[in-house]
Design an enzyme around this catalytic site. Structure first.
Site, PDB file in Angstrom:
ATOM      1  N   HIS A  49       0.814  -1.216   0.000  1.00 12.60           N
ATOM      2  CA  HIS A  49       0.000   0.000   0.000  1.00 12.60           C
ATOM      3  C   HIS A  49       0.849   1.268   0.000  1.00 12.60           C
ATOM      4  O   HIS A  49       0.356   2.343  -0.346  1.00 12.60           O
ATOM      5  CB  HIS A  49      -0.954  -0.002   1.197  1.00 12.60           C
ATOM      6  CG  HIS A  49      -0.310   0.265   2.525  1.00 12.60           C
ATOM      7  ND1 HIS A  49       0.399  -0.693   3.218  1.00 12.60           N
ATOM      8  CD2 HIS A  49      -0.262   1.389   3.299  1.00 12.60           C
ATOM      9  CE1 HIS A  49       0.843  -0.181   4.357  1.00 12.60           C
ATOM     10  NE2 HIS A  49       0.458   1.076   4.433  1.00 12.60           N
ATOM     11  N   HIS A  77       4.585   9.964  12.928  1.00 12.00           N
ATOM     12  CA  HIS A  77       3.799   8.926  13.591  1.00 12.00           C
ATOM     13  C   HIS A  77       4.760   7.910  14.196  1.00 12.00           C
ATOM     14  O   HIS A  77       5.856   7.696  13.702  1.00 12.00           O
ATOM     15  CB  HIS A  77       2.763   8.266  12.670  1.00 12.00           C
ATOM     16  CG  HIS A  77       3.292   7.631  11.420  1.00 12.00           C
ATOM     17  ND1 HIS A  77       3.940   8.321  10.428  1.00 12.00           N
ATOM     18  CD2 HIS A  77       3.229   6.340  10.975  1.00 12.00           C
ATOM     19  CE1 HIS A  77       4.260   7.511   9.433  1.00 12.00           C
ATOM     20  NE2 HIS A  77       3.851   6.301   9.755  1.00 12.00           N
TER      21      HIS A  77
END
Length: 311
Positions: A120, A185
């Site tokens: 992805h 993140h």
């Protein structure tokens, strides 16, 4: 010769496909709406090919052999993880080979693949940018998952050479750059040298190639279980600083941070900014900041929703 007509940089995330927001007012909704706007803008630009720069998340590359950069030159297949596109992707092979040869002449010995699997990290942004157009791509996979990582200054050098390679290519067409990577993140460690890394996880990141499908099937439920964590951190202040640097095309303050400084400010997932550095250096122009949504990765999976286009 080819023309670089622009660049788009955007986040990717498992939950963009698995658990999309119910509406534009939900976390991540603004990011997806802006992604659709960008797809329309890209359609108006009418590129002939995309060069998509993104990471792999231990779906194709493992520590049995972990190259810093891989260029797909003939066939590419989406792994289909987290609901992303599975199966064959069209490759702009002539452009890919021209890029490979020019980069080699410039001192970059990239790993090349005649049959590249992408997850992805490339497939999701490719789909978001291309809309319904069946555009061929040149996939460039960058190791951002765990050390040893390609140095940020080296990524900038690669980007500059990539831009020159595209512009000097014998491929006659309009090329759009796409950088796919999250901003700040925090992710669990993938470093086999980390004494706190669980034994089964260590085995998976080293020998997961033996059965990639089984590894992915075991991993996806654990990722989904992280959804909704209200304590998942992002560093919005740092993200905005980084975006400002891209807007001025001054990358030295970013690369001067080094890996440790970057991870302190943006987490282990922040290493994905390498794709942005390569893309911006290839474009050779400042970027226009069009959208930023500080959505923690494990609340909606949108990570940091950001989209740029070349001014």
């Amino acid at each position: 010769m080819s023309e670089i007509i622009g660049m788009v940089g955007m986040s990717h995330s498992p939950f963009a496909t698995l658990l999309p927001p119910a509406g534009p007012g939900q976390p991540g909704g603004r990011f997806l709406a802006d992604a659709r706007r960008v797809a329309a803008a890209v359609a108006a630009l009418a590129p002939d090919a995309l060069v998509v720069i993104g990471p792999d998340h231990f779906h194709a590359n493992f520590y049995d052999a972990m190259p810093p950069f891989i260029l797909g030159v003939e066939q590419a297949d989406g792994f289909g993880d987290f609901g992303s596109k599975a199966g064959p992707l069209p490759v702009a092979s002539a452009l890919a080979w021209s890029i490979r040869d020019a980069l080699a002449d410039d001192g970059f010995d990239l790993t090349l693949s005649y049959a590249l699997t992408v997850d992805h990290g490339i497939a999701q942004s490719y789909d978001m940018v291309r809309g319904t157009a069946d555009l061929p791509l040149v996939p460039l996979v960058v190791n951002t998952a765990a050390p040893p990582l390609p140095g940020m200054p080296r990524c900038v050098q690669l980007g500059r050479s990539l831009g020159a390679a595209i512009r000097g290519s014998g491929y006659a067409g309009r090329v759009l750059l796409v950088a796919s990577g999250g901003l700040s993140h925090w992710l669990p460690s993938n470093d086999p040298r980390d004494p706190l890394l669980a034994a089964d996880r260590r085995e998976a990141v080293i020998r997961g190639r033996k059965d990639t499908r089984a590894f992915a099937a075991a991993r996806e439920p654990r990722v989904l279980a992280m959804a909704g964590n209200p304590d998942a951190p992002v560093n919005a202040e740092w993200d905005r600083w980084f975006l400002k640097q891209l807007g001025t095309a001054d990358l030295a303050p970013v690369t001067d941070l080094g890996d440790e400084g970057l991870e302190q400010r943006a987490g282990s997932g922040g290493h994905e900014i390498r794709t942005w550095l390569i893309g911006l250096a290839a474009a050779g122009r400042p970027l226009v900041w069009t959208s930023y949504e500080p959505v923690p990765e494990w609340i909606t999976g949108m990570g940091i929703g950001t989209t740029f286009e070349v001014s």
